[in-house]
Design a protein around this motif. Structure first.
Motif, PDB file in Angstrom:
ATOM      1  N   ARG A   2       1.264  -1.345   0.195  1.00 67.16           N
ATOM      2  CA  ARG A   2       0.199  -0.152  -0.263  1.00 67.16           C
ATOM      3  C   ARG A   2       1.271   1.244   0.367  1.00 67.16           C
ATOM      4  O   ARG A   2       1.569   1.110   0.338  1.00 67.16           O
ATOM      5  N   HIS A   3       0.656   2.730  -0.772  1.00 63.30           N
ATOM      6  CA  HIS A   3       1.457   3.419  -0.659  1.00 63.30           C
ATOM      7  C   HIS A   3       0.070   4.757  -0.890  1.00 63.30           C
ATOM      8  O   HIS A   3      -0.472   5.036  -1.716  1.00 63.30           O
ATOM      9  N   PRO A  65      -3.488   3.093   7.416  1.00 66.31           N
ATOM     10  CA  PRO A  65      -1.818   1.913   7.348  1.00 66.31           C
ATOM     11  C   PRO A  65      -1.459   2.297   6.354  1.00 66.31           C
ATOM     12  O   PRO A  65      -1.972   1.673   4.957  1.00 66.31           O
ATOM     13  N   VAL A  66      -0.166   2.391   5.860  1.00 63.26           N
ATOM     14  CA  VAL A  66       0.481   2.318   4.355  1.00 63.26           C
ATOM     15  C   VAL A  66       1.657   1.777   4.752  1.00 63.26           C
ATOM     16  O   VAL A  66       2.477   2.226   5.697  1.00 63.26           O
ATOM     17  N   ASP A  67       2.334   0.846   3.777  1.00 70.79           N
ATOM     18  CA  ASP A  67       3.894   0.655   3.726  1.00 70.79           C
ATOM     19  C   ASP A  67       4.290   1.845   3.856  1.00 70.79           C
ATOM     20  O   ASP A  67       6.148   1.448   4.079  1.00 70.79           O
ATOM     21  N   VAL A  68       3.966   2.570   2.498  1.00 74.24           N
ATOM     22  CA  VAL A  68       5.343   3.426   1.626  1.00 74.24           C
ATOM     23  C   VAL A  68       4.302   4.619   1.872  1.00 74.24           C
ATOM     24  O   VAL A  68       3.237   4.638   1.363  1.00 74.24           O
ATOM     25  N   LEU A  69       4.806   6.021   2.057  1.00 74.21           N
ATOM     26  CA  LEU A  69       4.771   7.582   1.951  1.00 74.21           C
ATOM     27  C   LEU A  69       5.429   8.173   1.485  1.00 74.21           C
ATOM     28  O   LEU A  69       6.569   7.985   1.903  1.00 74.21           O
ATOM     29  N   LEU A  89       0.172   7.731  11.691  1.00 72.06           N
ATOM     30  CA  LEU A  89       0.549   7.150  11.361  1.00 72.06           C
ATOM     31  C   LEU A  89       2.000   6.801  10.922  1.00 72.06           C
ATOM     32  O   LEU A  89       3.004   8.212  12.141  1.00 72.06           O
ATOM     33  N   PRO A  91       4.652   4.179   8.650  1.00 72.31           N
ATOM     34  CA  PRO A  91       4.256   3.726   7.437  1.00 72.31           C
ATOM     35  C   PRO A  91       6.190   2.637   7.295  1.00 72.31           C
ATOM     36  O   PRO A  91       6.545   3.752   8.813  1.00 72.31           O
ATOM     37  N   ASP A  92       6.238   1.946   6.942  1.00 71.17           N
ATOM     38  CA  ASP A  92       7.541   1.300   7.366  1.00 71.17           C
ATOM     39  C   ASP A  92       8.915   2.298   6.645  1.00 71.17           C
ATOM     40  O   ASP A  92       9.881   2.410   7.509  1.00 71.17           O
ATOM     41  N   VAL A  94       9.054   5.770   4.594  1.00 69.56           N
ATOM     42  CA  VAL A  94       9.159   7.838   4.353  1.00 69.56           C
ATOM     43  C   VAL A  94       9.924   7.875   3.316  1.00 69.56           C
ATOM     44  O   VAL A  94      11.071   7.678   3.454  1.00 69.56           O
ATOM     45  N   ARG A 114      12.556   5.874   9.845  1.00 67.87           N
ATOM     46  CA  ARG A 114      11.680   5.239   8.648  1.00 67.87           C
ATOM     47  C   ARG A 114      12.271   6.074   7.459  1.00 67.87           C
ATOM     48  O   ARG A 114      11.719   5.094   6.215  1.00 67.87           O
TER      49      ARG A 114
END
Length: 336
Positions: A2-3, A65-69, A89, A91-92, A94, A114
């Protein structure tokens, strides 16, 4: 994965479309006025890559929630854009793709380890909410972790910001490798780097002289080349930018840089020039020039060509008429 794309301008839309086409879930974070005109589809127009239309949701504030921002706003819009991301939030990863040298520190203060350091070489222009024209054949992303980061401050600054080594090169390296694979699968070039400062400088030594010269000329690179005095300033400024980078312990081959400038198509333009001409305010002129000129002073590097081009670009910015439709493009630095 999820991006989330924070900043749906030319870069953000091109990136979001590539990721969505590769099967990833993409959400665009837009300001209210843009979201009201966005119809839920990213339209990419490119004579070189072909046209593409992919669905992507849009929100005014990122709460999920997202994996990548991916942070793809311009520097003047950064603070207001980050206010659109819920503080809780985490994210895994950024990944900022801003131009300049100073933004990693403020991002690290909020996101700690991150945050990666990134740069993208692409020529893409947003023509309407959700619509982008991709003019360049290339789209190349460079990424580095902030472990041992020299780009944004001293080790003690990193520790206070939560960017210390406790999560280490292993975690950062795995995230870096995973993102490189994601981008490659999406059809984008990706080069993992060891040094975050190199990621920022290697783009800036090309972009800064080019952005200043095209803005001063009020036209693309071909117009600059037709004016011998301005063309000479462009080449001298490129050499000076490399000298400042070297003083900042990042070696860049100025001969390769000049070759690149000599072989770029005459239609090559920069977003700084387009923004100045269109009356978009504030522009990223200060974010591009001030960190380099400050480092030049700190390292006692003479930069007369860069200084003159910056003066001409600033004068062009002052002279440019500000159309009514653009006077509030960045409301107190708000994102696109």
């Amino acid at each position: 994965m999820r991006h989330a794309i924070l900043g749906a301008g030319g870069v953000g839309l091109a990136l979001g479309a590539a990721l969505a086409r590769a099967g990833h879930e993409v959400v665009l974070v837009m300001r209210e006025s843009s979201r009201a005109r966005y119809r839920g589809v990213i339209d990419v127009h490119s004579k070189l890559h072909g046209d593409l239309a992919v669905e992507a949701r849009a929100v005014e504030r990122l709460e999920e929630p997202v994996d990548v921002l991916w942070v793809t706003v311009k520097a003047p819009a950064l603070d207001a854009a980050l206010a659109r991301v819920a503080p809780r939030l985490t994210p895994d990863s950024v990944v900022p793709l801003l131009n300049g040298l100073d933004h990693p520190r403020s991002l690290r203060t909020r996101f700690g380890p991150r945050q990666l350091v990134g740069a993208i070489l692409i020529e893409a222009e947003r023509t309407a909410p959700g619509r982008v024209t991709w003019n360049s054949l290339y789209a190349e992303v460079s990424l580095a972790t902030t472990d041992g980061d020299r780009a944004g401050g001293r080790p003690e600054d990193r520790d206070r910001a939560g960017g210390g080594p406790e999560r280490g090169a292993g975690t950062g390296g795995r995230r870096l490798g995973g993102l490189a694979e994601v981008l490659t699968d999406a059809g984008l070039g990706c080069t993992p780097e060891r040094d975050p400062a190199s990621v920022l400088w290697r783009k800036l030594v090309l972009l800064l002289p080019l952005a200043l010269a095209t803005t001063a000329a009020d036209g693309p690179l071909g117009i600059v080349r037709r004016r011998p005095e301005l063309s000479a300033l462009l080449r001298d400024a490129a050499r000076e930018a490399c000298a400042v980078a070297a003083a900042d312990t990042v070696a860049v081959d100025d001969r390769n840089l000049l070759h690149t400038l000599d072989t770029l198509p005459g239609r090559t333009d920069t977003s700084l020039h387009r923004d100045v001409a269109a009356g978009v305010r504030p522009t990223e002129l200060a974010a591009l020039t001030e960190p380099v000129l400050r480092r030049a002073r700190d390292h006692h590097v003479a930069v007369p060509a860069l200084t003159e081009l910056a003066r001409r670009a600033a004068e062009r910015e002052r002279q440019a008429e500000v159309p009514a439709s653009h006077r509030s493009t960045y409301r107190k630095g708000e994102t696109s």
